[in-house]
Design an enzyme around this catalytic site. Structure first.
Site, PDB file in Angstrom:
ATOM      1  N   GLU A 198      52.644 -47.397 -10.903  1.00 12.52           N
ATOM      2  CA  GLU A 198      52.798 -46.221 -11.325  1.00 12.52           C
ATOM      3  C   GLU A 198      54.044 -45.802 -11.737  1.00 12.52           C
ATOM      4  O   GLU A 198      54.309 -45.145 -12.727  1.00 12.52           O
ATOM      5  CB  GLU A 198      52.073 -45.295 -10.366  1.00 12.52           C
ATOM      6  CG  GLU A 198      50.442 -45.262 -10.287  1.00 12.52           C
ATOM      7  CD  GLU A 198      49.842 -44.584  -9.211  1.00 12.52           C
ATOM      8  OE1 GLU A 198      48.812 -44.341  -9.322  1.00 12.52           O
ATOM      9  OE2 GLU A 198      50.574 -44.372  -8.019  1.00 12.52           O
TER      10      GLU A 198
ATOM     11  N   HIS B 287      29.249 -38.514 -28.859  1.00 13.13           N
ATOM     12  CA  HIS B 287      30.038 -39.140 -29.814  1.00 13.13           C
ATOM     13  C   HIS B 287      30.899 -38.168 -30.483  1.00 13.13           C
ATOM     14  O   HIS B 287      30.122 -37.032 -30.814  1.00 13.13           O
ATOM     15  CB  HIS B 287      29.202 -39.843 -30.943  1.00 13.13           C
ATOM     16  CG  HIS B 287      29.759 -40.524 -31.879  1.00 13.13           C
ATOM     17  ND1 HIS B 287      30.475 -41.992 -31.755  1.00 13.13           N
ATOM     18  CD2 HIS B 287      29.877 -40.080 -33.059  1.00 13.13           C
ATOM     19  CE1 HIS B 287      30.880 -42.098 -32.982  1.00 13.13           C
ATOM     20  NE2 HIS B 287      30.562 -41.124 -33.715  1.00 13.13           N
TER      21      HIS B 287
ATOM     22  N   CYS C   9      50.841 -38.441  -4.045  1.00 11.55           N
ATOM     23  CA  CYS C   9      49.974 -38.153  -5.045  1.00 11.55           C
ATOM     24  C   CYS C   9      50.393 -36.998  -5.908  1.00 11.55           C
ATOM     25  O   CYS C   9      50.401 -37.179  -7.232  1.00 11.55           O
ATOM     26  CB  CYS C   9      48.356 -37.829  -4.633  1.00 11.55           C
ATOM     27  SG  CYS C   9      48.000 -38.696  -3.145  1.00 11.55           S
TER      28      CYS C   9
ATOM     29  N   LYS D  20      53.932 -37.402  -7.682  1.00 12.21           N
ATOM     30  CA  LYS D  20      53.802 -38.541  -8.229  1.00 12.21           C
ATOM     31  C   LYS D  20      53.056 -38.035  -9.614  1.00 12.21           C
ATOM     32  O   LYS D  20      53.679 -38.400 -11.041  1.00 12.21           O
ATOM     33  CB  LYS D  20      53.156 -39.705  -7.898  1.00 12.21           C
ATOM     34  CG  LYS D  20      52.879 -40.993  -8.530  1.00 12.21           C
ATOM     35  CD  LYS D  20      51.801 -41.630  -8.251  1.00 12.21           C
ATOM     36  CE  LYS D  20      50.419 -40.892  -8.062  1.00 12.21           C
ATOM     37  NZ  LYS D  20      49.442 -41.865  -7.135  1.00 12.21           N
TER      38      LYS D  20
ATOM     39  N   CYS E  39      50.588 -36.995   0.531  1.00 11.61           N
ATOM     40  CA  CYS E  39      49.998 -36.686  -0.623  1.00 11.61           C
ATOM     41  C   CYS E  39      50.598 -35.430  -1.423  1.00 11.61           C
ATOM     42  O   CYS E  39      50.982 -35.559  -2.483  1.00 11.61           O
ATOM     43  CB  CYS E  39      48.399 -36.423  -0.672  1.00 11.61           C
ATOM     44  SG  CYS E  39      47.561 -36.062  -2.165  1.00 11.61           S
TER      45      CYS E  39
ATOM     46  N   GLU F 275      31.483 -42.912 -24.087  1.00 11.01           N
ATOM     47  CA  GLU F 275      30.190 -43.287 -24.667  1.00 11.01           C
ATOM     48  C   GLU F 275      29.791 -44.679 -24.619  1.00 11.01           C
ATOM     49  O   GLU F 275      28.997 -45.469 -24.665  1.00 11.01           O
ATOM     50  CB  GLU F 275      30.069 -42.890 -26.282  1.00 11.01           C
ATOM     51  CG  GLU F 275      30.621 -43.555 -27.393  1.00 11.01           C
ATOM     52  CD  GLU F 275      30.476 -43.107 -28.637  1.00 11.01           C
ATOM     53  OE1 GLU F 275      29.388 -43.208 -29.287  1.00 11.01           O
ATOM     54  OE2 GLU F 275      31.578 -42.132 -29.164  1.00 11.01           O
TER      55      GLU F 275
ATOM     56  N   TYR G  94      49.562 -50.150  -6.233  1.00 13.56           N
ATOM     57  CA  TYR G  94      49.313 -48.654  -7.050  1.00 13.56           C
ATOM     58  C   TYR G  94      50.846 -48.176  -7.409  1.00 13.56           C
ATOM     59  O   TYR G  94      50.937 -47.599  -8.343  1.00 13.56           O
ATOM     60  CB  TYR G  94      48.810 -47.634  -6.079  1.00 13.56           C
ATOM     61  CG  TYR G  94      47.240 -47.570  -5.905  1.00 13.56           C
ATOM     62  CD1 TYR G  94      46.617 -46.539  -6.270  1.00 13.56           C
ATOM     63  CD2 TYR G  94      46.557 -48.643  -4.968  1.00 13.56           C
ATOM     64  CE1 TYR G  94      45.057 -46.693  -6.097  1.00 13.56           C
ATOM     65  CE2 TYR G  94      45.174 -48.716  -5.093  1.00 13.56           C
ATOM     66  CZ  TYR G  94      44.497 -47.775  -5.316  1.00 13.56           C
ATOM     67  OH  TYR G  94      43.189 -47.679  -5.166  1.00 13.56           O
TER      68      TYR G  94
END
Length: 461
Positions: A184, A439, A48, A51, A43, A444, A180
């Site tokens: 990516e 909003h 992760c 990346k 990672c 929302e 993934y």
């Protein structure tokens, strides 16, 4: 009673291994951690974190386009790949150092070298003529990229691990894979101005994700400049002076400067000495463990990607916490793998938690209701962009629980973290509806979808 050098010996200093080691050391246990590369594991060092830096760097080109729509005059931007790589490497080194320092502060010993099992209680540090004994051993060696071993010319390709250290930015790249990592990196290179082609042997990218998510994202990444070729794979690679020619099984031949394989990762168990310690593997080559992460050897446990259960960094960390509670606190703990949120940092990104529509239809005996909306995010109002956002709720028709949430679009990973709380808590659609909207936001839409779509309307065109 046998005297051991350590109460716990951890093989692998990634996120899971480091967390387990620190917790045990803070309890006053004698702990050692062996790492053959750098602390931080996949990672932090080659996954992760670097990346995500690359994703952020590449997304600026898209943000510059949006800025012009809002009245900004943006001079012709240029990107300095070596400068970025240097900054990224400095930060990764800092983070790796923090992992090492935290082990020391907790009282754990960090041993630099490759550890292999000699028996159930003994490890050897390869090439250093040193062995250690431990009452308990934890395997946390993670995974490594897999490439087709018998593909002619595959030696001319790279994996994601080399992509973090390319000496220069290529002009053309072909990425093989549909998961993934492939998706990516396709977004990363396309965003940096590289002519990018993604090929995948399956019918659509992101196998295992909701079908609407897969179809929507495939269309959206093409809008960002990624050429997607599905139902196809390599026949061979041919190295030439001007680049690498990708000969595909459909007869196409594409020349690129770089070919990157992102065709999956496998547990890192090679030459670890598992057999000598009585540790069995699954049919897929992962370390076999029970629900408490114990292997077939009574005093050896395993966590993280090497067990191939749910290969996510936060999961490895939670498995480490459960291991510590079970083994050193005498409080048996199992990690709950249900409703774990995940994100794909594609461009646009994906956030998802819970069941896909197909999974829910199989799991929910009373049927499901599907609520879905596709819309242009407000941010793109002045840009002329036809990019669309997808939001989808999957609801168990009988209990009315929201059992799946799927989002593709800006800030999807940030939104899904909060949505995961509601899914994990088992909240009903009525409770979602009772929540007042914020909003104007894209999020929302999650609490304003009132009518379910009919099944024949749930597949994107």
């Amino acid at each position: 009673m046998t005297a051991y050098d350590y109460d716990l010996f951890v093989i692998g200093a990634g996120s899971g291994g480091v967390r387990a080691a620190r917790l045990a050391a803070l309890d006053g246990k004698r702990v050692a951690v062996a790492e053959e590369h750098r602390t931080g594991g996949t990672c932090v060092i080659r996954g992760c974190v670097p990346k995500k830096f690359m994703v952020m760097a590449s997304d600026f080109a898209h943000q510059f386009q949006i800025a012009e729509g809002y009245g900004w005059t943006v001079p012709e931007p240029t990107f300095d790949w070596p400068r970025f790589i240097e900054a990224k490497d400095v930060e990764i080194a800092r983070l790796s150092g923090i992992y090492a320092a935290n082990l020391g502060k907790a009282g754990a010993e960090l041993i630099h070298g490759r550890a292999v099992l000699k028996d159930a209680h003994t490890v050897e540090i390869v090439g250093k003529d040193r062995t250690y004994t431990a009452e308990r051993i934890l395997i946390a060696t993670g995974g490594r990229p897999w490439v087709p071993p018998r593909l002619p010319g595959v030696e001319h390709a790279i994996t994601s691990e080399q992509a973090f250290h390319l000496p220069e930015l290529p002009k053309r790249i072909l990425i093989a894979g549909g998961g993934y990592i492939a998706v990516e990196f396709a977004g990363i290179f396309a965003g940096l101005g590289v002519e990018t082609t993604l090929i995948y042997r399956g019918p659509n990218i992101l196998r295992g994700f909701d079908d609407d998510v897969r179809a929507h994202l495939a269309a959206e990444i093409e809008k960002r400049g990624v050429k997607v070729i599905l139902g196809c794979q390599h026949d061979r690679l041919e190295k030439k002076a001007t680049g690498v020619v990708n000969h595909l099984e459909n007869g196409m031949a594409l020349e690129t400067d770089v070919v990157m394989f992102a065709t999956g990762r496998i547990p890192y168990v090679k030459d670890l000495g598992l057999e000598t310690a009585g540790v069995e593997l699954t049919d897929d080559g992962a370390v076999k463990v029970d629900e408490f992460s114990r292997t077939t050897a009574e005093n050896i446990w395993a966590i993280g990607d090497v067990t191939d259960r749910m290969n996510l960094t936060p999961v490895a960390i939670r498995e480490a916490v459960a291991f510590h509670s079970t083994v050193f606190r005498d409080r048996p703990m199992k990690f709950d793998y249900e409703a774990v949120a995940t994100a794909v940092f594609s461009q646009p990104p994906v956030g998802t938690v819970g069941l896909s529509e197909a999974e829910a239809r199989r799991a929910c005996g009373g049927g499901v209701d599907v609520y879905m909306t596709r819309f242009r995010p407000m941010k793109y109002a002045f840009t002329g962009s036809d990019e669309r956002m997808l939001m989808k709720l999957v609801v168990d028709k009988e209990s009315r629980r929201v059992v799946g949430v799927h989002i593709v679009g800006p800030d999807a990973p940030e939104i899904i973290q909060v949505a995961a709380i509601a899914v994990k808590a088992g909240l009903t659609k009525a409770q979602w509806d009772a929540t007042c909207a914020v909003h104007p936001t894209v999020a929302e839409e999650l609490v304003t979808m009132r009518e379910p779509v009919r099944p024949q309307e749930t597949t994107l065109g």
